[in-house]
Structures are given as structure tokens and as C-alpha cells.
Design a protein around this motif. Sequence first.
Motif, PDB file in Angstrom:
ATOM      1  N   LYS A 178       0.836  -1.197   0.000  1.00  0.00           N
ATOM      2  CA  LYS A 178       0.000   0.000   0.000  1.00  0.00           C
ATOM      3  C   LYS A 178       0.871   1.248   0.000  1.00  0.00           C
ATOM      4  CE  LYS A 178      -3.753  -2.226   2.593  1.00  0.00           C
ATOM      5  NZ  LYS A 178      -4.592  -2.168   3.816  1.00  0.00           N
ATOM      6  N   LYS A 179       0.274   2.345  -0.418  1.00  0.00           N
ATOM      7  CA  LYS A 179       0.979   3.621  -0.428  1.00  0.00           C
ATOM      8  C   LYS A 179       1.417   3.979   0.992  1.00  0.00           C
ATOM      9  CE  LYS A 179       0.411   8.442  -1.855  1.00  0.00           C
ATOM     10  NZ  LYS A 179      -0.503   9.426  -2.475  1.00  0.00           N
ATOM     11  N   GLY A 180       2.680   4.343   1.137  1.00  0.00           N
ATOM     12  CA  GLY A 180       3.222   4.712   2.441  1.00  0.00           C
ATOM     13  C   GLY A 180       3.956   3.593   3.151  1.00  0.00           C
ATOM     14  N   GLU A 181       3.837   2.359   2.665  1.00  0.00           N
ATOM     15  CA  GLU A 181       4.529   1.243   3.295  1.00  0.00           C
ATOM     16  C   GLU A 181       6.027   1.304   3.003  1.00  0.00           C
ATOM     17  OE1 GLU A 181       2.687  -2.857   3.920  1.00  0.00           O
ATOM     18  OE2 GLU A 181       1.727  -2.193   2.072  1.00  0.00           O
ATOM     19  N   LEU A 182       6.812   0.722   3.901  1.00  0.00           N
ATOM     20  CA  LEU A 182       8.255   0.639   3.720  1.00  0.00           C
ATOM     21  C   LEU A 182       8.620  -0.714   3.144  1.00  0.00           C
ATOM     22  CD1 LEU A 182       9.514   2.251   7.046  1.00  0.00           C
ATOM     23  CD2 LEU A 182       9.216   3.332   4.820  1.00  0.00           C
ATOM     24  N   VAL A 183       9.508  -0.714   2.165  1.00  0.00           N
ATOM     25  CA  VAL A 183       9.893  -1.955   1.492  1.00  0.00           C
ATOM     26  C   VAL A 183      11.400  -1.959   1.255  1.00  0.00           C
ATOM     27  CG1 VAL A 183       7.674  -2.276   0.332  1.00  0.00           C
ATOM     28  CG2 VAL A 183       9.467  -0.930  -0.782  1.00  0.00           C
ATOM     29  N   LEU A 184      11.920  -3.156   1.041  1.00  0.00           N
ATOM     30  CA  LEU A 184      13.282  -3.349   0.580  1.00  0.00           C
ATOM     31  C   LEU A 184      13.256  -3.749  -0.889  1.00  0.00           C
ATOM     32  CD1 LEU A 184      14.761  -5.363   3.593  1.00  0.00           C
ATOM     33  CD2 LEU A 184      14.989  -2.917   3.142  1.00  0.00           C
ATOM     34  N   VAL A 185      14.302  -3.393  -1.628  1.00  0.00           N
ATOM     35  CA  VAL A 185      14.374  -3.646  -3.062  1.00  0.00           C
ATOM     36  C   VAL A 185      15.532  -4.591  -3.345  1.00  0.00           C
ATOM     37  CG1 VAL A 185      14.502  -2.610  -5.355  1.00  0.00           C
ATOM     38  CG2 VAL A 185      13.539  -1.313  -3.456  1.00  0.00           C
ATOM     39  N   LEU A 186      15.306  -5.545  -4.241  1.00  0.00           N
ATOM     40  CA  LEU A 186      16.365  -6.449  -4.648  1.00  0.00           C
ATOM     41  C   LEU A 186      17.444  -5.674  -5.393  1.00  0.00           C
ATOM     42  CD1 LEU A 186      17.220  -9.457  -4.813  1.00  0.00           C
ATOM     43  CD2 LEU A 186      16.074  -9.539  -7.030  1.00  0.00           C
ATOM     44  N   ARG A 187      18.685  -5.803  -4.923  1.00  0.00           N
ATOM     45  CA  ARG A 187      19.769  -5.052  -5.553  1.00  0.00           C
ATOM     46  C   ARG A 187      20.041  -5.534  -6.967  1.00  0.00           C
ATOM     47  NH1 ARG A 187      24.827  -4.024  -1.431  1.00  0.00           N
ATOM     48  NH2 ARG A 187      23.761  -2.637   0.033  1.00  0.00           N
ATOM     49  N   ARG A 188      20.080  -6.821  -7.138  1.00  0.00           N
ATOM     50  CA  ARG A 188      20.390  -7.395  -8.444  1.00  0.00           C
ATOM     51  C   ARG A 188      19.149  -8.081  -9.001  1.00  0.00           C
ATOM     52  NH1 ARG A 188      25.473 -11.061  -6.943  1.00  0.00           N
ATOM     53  NH2 ARG A 188      23.989 -11.658  -5.350  1.00  0.00           N
ATOM     54  N   PRO A 189      18.750  -7.769 -10.214  1.00  0.00           N
ATOM     55  CA  PRO A 189      19.393  -6.877 -11.170  1.00  0.00           C
ATOM     56  C   PRO A 189      18.802  -5.478 -11.183  1.00  0.00           C
ATOM     57  CG  PRO A 189      17.738  -8.155 -12.265  1.00  0.00           C
ATOM     58  CD  PRO A 189      17.675  -8.553 -10.816  1.00  0.00           C
ATOM     59  N   ILE A 190      17.868  -5.191 -10.258  1.00  0.00           N
ATOM     60  CA  ILE A 190      17.089  -3.958 -10.345  1.00  0.00           C
ATOM     61  C   ILE A 190      17.947  -2.714 -10.167  1.00  0.00           C
ATOM     62  CG2 ILE A 190      15.154  -2.703  -9.354  1.00  0.00           C
ATOM     63  CD1 ILE A 190      14.439  -5.209 -10.905  1.00  0.00           C
ATOM     64  N   LEU A 191      18.744  -2.688  -9.124  1.00  0.00           N
ATOM     65  CA  LEU A 191      19.500  -1.483  -8.793  1.00  0.00           C
ATOM     66  C   LEU A 191      20.936  -1.540  -9.288  1.00  0.00           C
ATOM     67  CD1 LEU A 191      18.146  -0.844  -5.190  1.00  0.00           C
ATOM     68  CD2 LEU A 191      17.401   0.167  -7.331  1.00  0.00           C
ATOM     69  N   GLY A 192      21.170  -2.286 -10.336  1.00  0.00           N
ATOM     70  CA  GLY A 192      22.508  -2.336 -10.898  1.00  0.00           C
ATOM     71  C   GLY A 192      23.346  -3.439 -10.287  1.00  0.00           C
ATOM     72  N   ARG A 193      24.620  -3.399 -10.553  1.00  0.00           N
ATOM     73  CA  ARG A 193      25.514  -4.447 -10.087  1.00  0.00           C
ATOM     74  C   ARG A 193      25.685  -4.378  -8.575  1.00  0.00           C
ATOM     75  NH1 ARG A 193      30.796  -4.699 -13.763  1.00  0.00           N
ATOM     76  NH2 ARG A 193      30.988  -6.627 -12.544  1.00  0.00           N
ATOM     77  N   HIS A 194      25.875  -5.555  -8.004  1.00  0.00           N
ATOM     78  CA  HIS A 194      25.984  -5.673  -6.557  1.00  0.00           C
ATOM     79  C   HIS A 194      27.415  -5.361  -6.133  1.00  0.00           C
ATOM     80  CE1 HIS A 194      24.914  -8.193  -2.752  1.00  0.00           C
ATOM     81  NE2 HIS A 194      25.451  -7.022  -2.489  1.00  0.00           N
TER      82      HIS A 194
END
Length: 259
Positions: A178-194
Motif C-alpha cells: 500500500k501507499k506509504g509502506e516501507l519496502v526493501l528492493v532487490l539489488r540485483r538486477p534492479i538497482l545495478g551491479r551488486h
Amino acid sequence: MVRLFTTQVLYRYGNPRKIISDNGTAFKNVKIDAFADKHKIEWRYSSVYNLRANGLAEALNKTLIKILRKTIGDNQRNWHEKLHEALWAYRITHRTATQATPYSLVYGAKAVLPIEVELPSLRIAMAAQIPLTKQTQLRLQELDGMDERRLAAQQNLELYQARMARAYEKLSRPRTFKKGELVLVLRRPILGRHHGPKFAPNWEGPYVIEQAYEGGAYLLADSNGKHPVSSINGRYLKKYYGQNYPDISTTRQNQRESS
């Protein structure tokens, strides 16, 4: 790319209302933006690393790749020369989803294969014996029935997609936020190289859900109100259970006051 869309889409099918593409640099640039504004096209981008967002195109590409693998042989550099042959094979092949061939849905008749002319088939032999006036009448009947056949193909496609969706939903557990919730994002491959140590966490964050879209896509923001990616599918997110995060609107207001 603009020339390709102009010659192969605009001049062939008319001005489209919407276009969905991935986030490649060929589709995200100033020229494409000007092209879309000029022709009043709503250009939408699929969420990153989420092939399901443009499933029909990806399914076609998958089929074409299979055909090309069987036709290009050892010299794979000339795959583009075989692409037209692969497209021809796809267009005249009966599709399970629509219960028809793409060619017949466009032209209202089955395609005449070159081999049927070289080695006359029964269909060609019978057509040669029919008078021209009768052939014209039969062709007009085929054209009159095109709308009905296209409607039947659309219904078959929707039923097929519904069956596939039910089968997928039985095995998957979609993540919703939901809007306003806190989440973690997968680093690979979404946020570039690990970067960092080998055993460093694969998840980065936390980020706050700034906007929730249809289809399970989300817009994220960090504590400074910046967006790490344009949009992301919920498959690459997981809920954050740490301490509370400062409200994004409050953070932006403080930034404006400090500047």
C-alpha cells in the motif's frame, strides 16, 4: 527508431493512441518524446525486469527466437536476413490461443504457399477450375465474414488467457503493498551491479511506496524524495519491518525550507 515507427506503424496502420515499450534507451529519449507529443500518442513504459507487463510482445519474441534457432544454422550473424522468413512461418501457423492463423485474421483467407504453386495442391487445382466470377463471389463472402472470425478469435484468446491466468495464480503468491509502506528492493538486477563484500545483503533500502499502480507496479522514493527506478514490480520488493521512516512529504517540505 522514429523513422521505423513512422514508416512501419504510422503509414501502415494509422496513428496509434497508445504504445507500450520497455525502458531501453531506444524508446526513452528526446526524439521519441517529441514524436509522441507531435502525434498525440500516449507512450507507456513497462516496469523494469518485468516481462509480463508486455506479455504478448515477449511471447512473440520467444517464438521468433525458437524459429530463428532452427533456420540460421552455424552462421548466427545473418539472423536478421532470416527474420522475414521466421515472421512468414509465424503468420501462416495455426495459433492455439486464437484457433486461427495471423494471416487469415488480417486478409480473411489462408495464405497460398509457394510450394503449392510449384507442386499444385488440391486447393490450387480446384481454384483453377472455378470461373473468375465465382472466385470473386467467394472472395467477397470471405471478406464479409472477417469481422465474425476476428470476434471469435478475440473470444478464444480471452478464454485462453483466462485459463493461463488461473493456472498461474494457483502457483504464485503475488506481493501487494500500500501507499506509504516501507519496502526493501532487490539489488540485483534492479538497482545495478551488486557492489561490496561477497556476502553483503541482496536487498537495499528501506524505500517508501509513493504510488501504487495497476498490475502490481510501484513507484518508490527514498528519504530525500528521489526515485531509484521509474517503476518496479512487486516481485522485487519485500516488506521492511525496521524503524519508522520519515514522511516523504515532510522531508520534501523541510528541503524546500532549507533551500
